[in-house]
Enzyme design. Sequence first.
Site, mmCIF file in Angstrom:
data_model
loop_
_atom_site.group_PDB
_atom_site.id
_atom_site.type_symbol
_atom_site.label_atom_id
_atom_site.label_comp_id
_atom_site.label_asym_id
_atom_site.label_seq_id
_atom_site.Cartn_x
_atom_site.Cartn_y
_atom_site.Cartn_z
ATOM 1 N N ASP A 216 0.837 -1.203 0.000
ATOM 2 C CA ASP A 216 0.000 0.000 0.000
ATOM 3 C C ASP A 216 0.877 1.261 0.000
ATOM 4 O OD1 ASP A 216 -2.823 0.952 0.421
ATOM 5 O OD2 ASP A 216 -1.958 1.835 2.218
ATOM 6 N N GLU A 264 14.765 -15.324 0.402
ATOM 7 C CA GLU A 264 15.169 -16.420 1.293
ATOM 8 C C GLU A 264 14.149 -17.552 1.260
ATOM 9 O OE1 GLU A 264 15.732 -15.161 5.339
ATOM 10 O OE2 GLU A 264 16.815 -13.386 4.660
HETATM 11 C C1 NOJ Z 1 -4.505 2.859 -0.824
HETATM 12 C C2 NOJ Z 1 -5.623 1.922 -0.544
HETATM 13 O O1 NOJ Z 1 -5.916 1.205 -1.711
HETATM 14 C C3 NOJ Z 1 -6.772 2.766 -0.071
HETATM 15 O O2 NOJ Z 1 -7.964 2.035 0.011
HETATM 16 C C4 NOJ Z 1 -6.398 3.356 1.247
HETATM 17 O O3 NOJ Z 1 -7.431 4.238 1.672
HETATM 18 C C5 NOJ Z 1 -5.101 4.152 1.153
HETATM 19 N N1 NOJ Z 1 -4.092 3.474 0.401
HETATM 20 C C6 NOJ Z 1 -4.541 4.417 2.527
HETATM 21 O O4 NOJ Z 1 -4.074 3.220 3.087
#
Ligand code: NOJ
Length: 553
Positions: A216, A264
């Site tokens: 993310d 690994e």
């Molecule tokens: C991207 C994620 O896909 C989204 O749903 C989220 O709100 C933001 N990152 C923050 O984590």
Amino acid sequence: MQSSETTQLARQRQEPSWWRHAVIYQIYPRSFADSDGDGIGDLQGIRDRMSYLARLGVDAIWLSPFYRSPQADAGYDVSDYRDVDPLFGDLDEFDKMLSRAHESGLKVIVDLVPNHTSDEHVWFKEALASPVGSPARDRYIFRKGKGANSELPPNNWQSMFGGSAWTRVDGTDQWYLHMFDTKQPDLNWHNPEVHEEFIRTLRFWLDRGVDGFRVDVAHGMIKKEGLPDAEEGQVTNVDGDRGPMWDQDGVHDIYREWRKVLDEYDGDRSMVAEAWVSPERMARYIRSDEMCQAFNFPYMMTPWNADAYRRVIQRSLDEFGKVNAPSTWVLSNHDVTRHATRFGMPNPGTVLRGISLHTEQPDEVLGLRRARASIFMTLGLPGSAYIYQGEELGLPENTTMDDSFRQDPTYFRTNGKDVGRDGCRVPIPWKAKAPAYGFGPDNSAHTWLPQPDSFARYAIDVEEKDPLSTLALYRRVLKLRQWYDLGNGEVEWLDAPHKDVLMFRNRDVIAVINMGDQTVPLPDLQILAQSQPETMDGLLPGNSAVWMFAHKR
Ligand code: NOJ
């Protein structure tokens, strides 16, 4: 080493890694299938429906977060990275779900949220309870406010969900940074403890047997030294300078560190970056000692226009090719308006989030027609493709949701100016005639977001019986993609019969996608699959597509 092992290894080396060509199905666990009737999907729901996914013909599933979380951002606010939230089950259920996936021949990728934790994470609670300058505070990004009484945020950065990216700690001169919601404080990735903690988390899930991670906000973990103000216009576009909070060179050191950990482990574990940057910058995330894939958001943001797609596809192939990485192709996910709806908007392409859904209503028939055509492009291209749950049904956005149901922090932080992402996160319909369209167990009518009446038409039990349904189309196209090994092929552009038509060859398949409204002539070749039933030899109607066998009959 035994000679049989040597042979096996050699064979492995010759075979392209699975993620180079995989079709990966995104499961948004809250909205896939609910096994206990609380209105929220869960891990057992996924396990129970694994045969549906195996039959669809995908290679892997990616699960959005199911970790312990106060759910302020639907689980992207994690309070314990190494446990399952009781809403979704427990670790034992995770293991069962994972085994079922593997038995069904599916790989499993889990989400990793390293840019920020929840404000209810033990670290953040400890930070707030500790003095300024303490090691506990150094795990996050605290700064003194500006102004005579520190009443102003330390800089002008804006949260991605609206409003300032800083929140003041009550009664003090300190503010903390959160590029998303107030309840998602950003971590300080200059702190070695943060690195160690995430390596522990990687190992925890790798040891349990996951096949990879979706990372993310992969472009956000390192901020520019000194946290300077952003300039006007930064942050809005994947192309160009995204500002001092995104895409800083330091993020790559983190991925090199993680790559070594993944290497690994046996089994070719993968990492995919969620990085909102241009194809040129994206390629840096997938150099051979970093991640394996990056979501192709420039492709996702392209409007329904043949020339625009041709350019973005070629640019992606060129840039990713330079680092010998596959491209990904993605049209929808849990953050953007579903493409079946986007493509039906008067101005398709500009509606990546719900902003204009307040004022414009989509043409559902046209949107579906174009969505069906678009998979002949997405699944016809070499590399890896992502499918967002429900798109195989042609599912539209819920554009009629009453505001009282909304849960996305974006809606609240923009005072409703941006309706947010709830419309693409609605529980998917399994049975047309059951309460909640069969999302939960028998007779459970509960869903965490309301489903529109139109979902009855798209229910899985209806589409399974209809040979012309979008589901049947996806199954056919996925099977052909595998049969002709398109994931490992190459794009050769062909002269199209019209400027609104995209035409390319990949291995033995010629894809023709007509993005205009006019009927166009087709080459005299055998049709392998068609997005619209009315397509006949020789003619391709507007907003439809075919795959043809490349060799003369
Ligand atoms: C991207 C994620 O896909 C989204 O749903 C989220 O709100 C933001 N990152 C923050 O984590």
